[in-house]
Scaffold this active site. Structure first.
Site, PDB file in Angstrom:
ATOM      1  N   ASP A 105       6.705  31.236   3.039  1.00  0.00           N
ATOM      2  CA  ASP A 105       5.634  30.943   2.086  1.00  0.00           C
ATOM      3  C   ASP A 105       6.117  31.017   0.642  1.00  0.00           C
ATOM      4  OD1 ASP A 105       6.005  33.642   1.773  1.00  0.00           O
ATOM      5  OD2 ASP A 105       3.945  34.226   2.239  1.00  0.00           O
ATOM      6  N   HIS A 361     -12.350 -11.110  -9.590  1.00  0.00           N
ATOM      7  CA  HIS A 361     -13.494 -10.203  -9.546  1.00  0.00           C
ATOM      8  C   HIS A 361     -14.332 -10.394  -8.286  1.00  0.00           C
ATOM      9  CE1 HIS A 361     -14.096 -13.184 -13.030  1.00  0.00           C
ATOM     10  NE2 HIS A 361     -14.326 -13.846 -11.926  1.00  0.00           N
ATOM     11  N   ARG A 437     -23.002 -25.617   2.717  1.00  0.00           N
ATOM     12  CA  ARG A 437     -24.131 -24.837   2.220  1.00  0.00           C
ATOM     13  C   ARG A 437     -25.406 -25.650   2.442  1.00  0.00           C
ATOM     14  NH1 ARG A 437     -21.832 -25.682  -3.845  1.00  0.00           N
ATOM     15  NH2 ARG A 437     -22.624 -27.790  -4.213  1.00  0.00           N
TER      16      ARG A 437
END
EC number: 2.7.7.23
Length: 456
Positions: A105, A361, A437
């Site tokens: 340790d 973005h 679309r």
């Protein structure tokens, strides 16, 4: 160094003050674990044997630390450091060399310090040589008492010291080099006649003929970890060492108090690290980059001249002269090419992005192969999951997607394809323009039902 050197690392303590189900020596520290850092301190030595004495969480320790040249010895009942070393006796039968004993340790030890201790031990021709230090606040440490000739007369644990003995500021660093045949003769004579009823390894020292002490240059090296507070202190010390080394090698760190970097990270000169940046694991950063502010990189490779700010990158790669962020997330498997732009609120996962490609973005690109000079319009989503399985999307060179497009995998878009804004593309498109679309319908005289009169 001679291979007639063995090491014993004491890692069997219960670590109750950590208040954790994880063994103390396995707690993360500066990119590895406490115990792995102790083992790294042995790196300059040619060891014939290396033993780790384990107890609490033995199987977890074995699973994490298992490596060639390391043997595990279990101390089923924790009865002190002397008892721990006694467990190794059957494994060193006939060994005539020296044995290093150190605590599992104490992760701040430098390899050069341990090597120096061994060298001095040999030059002294001593039965034992211990690492010692003088510190302003020795509370909690065993005290080292020397005779008029500077030899070690006795080491007394702090809890067993009288008030007068506690005024001694020379402390035991918990690192020993023994001539093993000499230690073997006295280990069976250790007594548990102390406050804790344990067998202390330092109690073997007065039984040996010639014991010396070596002062450590930096007392921080013998710092031991018993609780989370000390773990954080050790982390801060190691981080400072790393940052100092990087700055001296040509890296600019704007505010070292607000940056953490694992010592496993590699950074070339002329990189600027801004505040609130954290670099982890096998991260490598080429020269001329600006990283941060507000950035986390884990196991990520960054090419020369790239800028990354306010972003999270894990197990990713970014080529040269690209810009990432602000607020980008590169998940494992993201491979972004050179001269790319990955901007605000863009997430990339398990995808290769070709050179000169932009996703500026509000996009998600997952499980995809993207060519060069592709432009993703704002809100483009690669839909890779059908509710049960992930599917891949292949996007050729020069593809352009309009805003708010959905590319539903599995899907292939050929070189130069343009996707109209608002399209949901579900079938392969080899070339040209795709518009997928609903047709816009305008009803100029439409009124809401509650606005209509009885005459309509």
């Amino acid at each position: 160094m001679s291979a007639r050197l063995a090491a014993i690392v004491l890692a069997a303590g219960k670590g109750t003050r950590m208040r954790s189900t994880l063994p103390k020596v396995l707690h993360p520290l500066a990119g590895s674990t406490i115990l792995e850092r102790v083992l790294a301190a042995l790196g300059e030595l040619a060891l014939a044997e290396c033993f780790i004495v384990v107890g609490q969480g033995a199987e977890l320790v074995r699973g994490r630390i298992a490596r060639p040249g390391v043997q595990f010895v279990e101390q089923t009942e924790q009865r002190g450091t002397g008892h721990a070393v006694q467990q190794v006796i059957p494994h060193l039968e006939g060994f005539e060399g020296e044995v290093l004993v150190l605590n599992g340790d104490a992760p701040l030890l430098r390899p050069s310090t341990v090597a120096h201790l061994v060298e001095k031990h040999r030059s002294f021709a001593a039965d034992a040589t211990i690492l010692a230090a003088r510190i302003a606040d020795p509370g909690g440490y065993g005290r080292v008492f020397l005779d008029a000739d500077g030899r070690v007369r006795q080491v007394i644990e702090d809890r067993d010291c009288t008030e007068e003995q506690r005024r001694n500021d020379l402390i035991n660093g918990g690192v020993y080099c023994f001539r093993w045949p000499a230690l073997m003769t006295v280990l069976p004579a250790l007594s548990a006649d102390n406050d804790q009823g344990e067998l202390y390894l330092p109690d073997a020292l007065p039984m040996l003929t010639h014991v010396r002490a070596v002062a450590v240059e930096d007392p921080q090296e013998i710092f031991g970890i018993n609780d989370r507070l000390q773990l954080s202190q050790a982390s801060r010390i190691l981080n400072e060492r790393t940052l100092v080394g990087l700055m001296l090698s040509g890296v600019t760190i704007v505010d070292p108090l607000r940056v953490t970097i694992d010592e496993t990270v590699e950074i070339e000169p002329d990189v600027v690290i801004e505040p609130e940046t954290h670099l982890r694991g096998a991260t490598r950063i080429a020269g001329g980059c600006r990283i941060g502010p507000g950035t986390l990189l884990e196991d990520t490779v960054v090419g020369a001249g790239t800028e990354i700010l306010y972003s999270v990158l894990r197990r990713s790669r970014v080529g040269a002269h690209s810009t990432i962020g602000p607020y980008s997330h590169l998940r494992p498997g993201a491979d972004v090419g050179s001269h790319c732009r990955v901007g605000n609120y863009v997430e990339i996962k398990n995808a290769t992005i070709g050179d000169h490609t932009n996703a500026a973005h509000l996009s998600y690109v997952g499980d995809a192969s993207v060519g060069e000079r592709v432009n993703f319009g704002a809100g483009t989503i690669v839909v890779n999951y059908d509710g049960k399985h992930k599917h891949r999307t292949e996007i050729g060179d020069g593809v352009r997607t309009g805003a708010n497009s959905c590319l539903v995998a599995p899907l292939k878009l050929g070189d130069g394809v343009t996707v109209a804004a608002g399209s949901t593309v579900t079938e392969d498109v080899p070339c040209g323009l795709v518009i997928a679309r609903s047709r816009q319908v305008v009803k100029p005289d439409w009124k809401a039902p509650y606005e209509r009169t009885e005459d309509g």
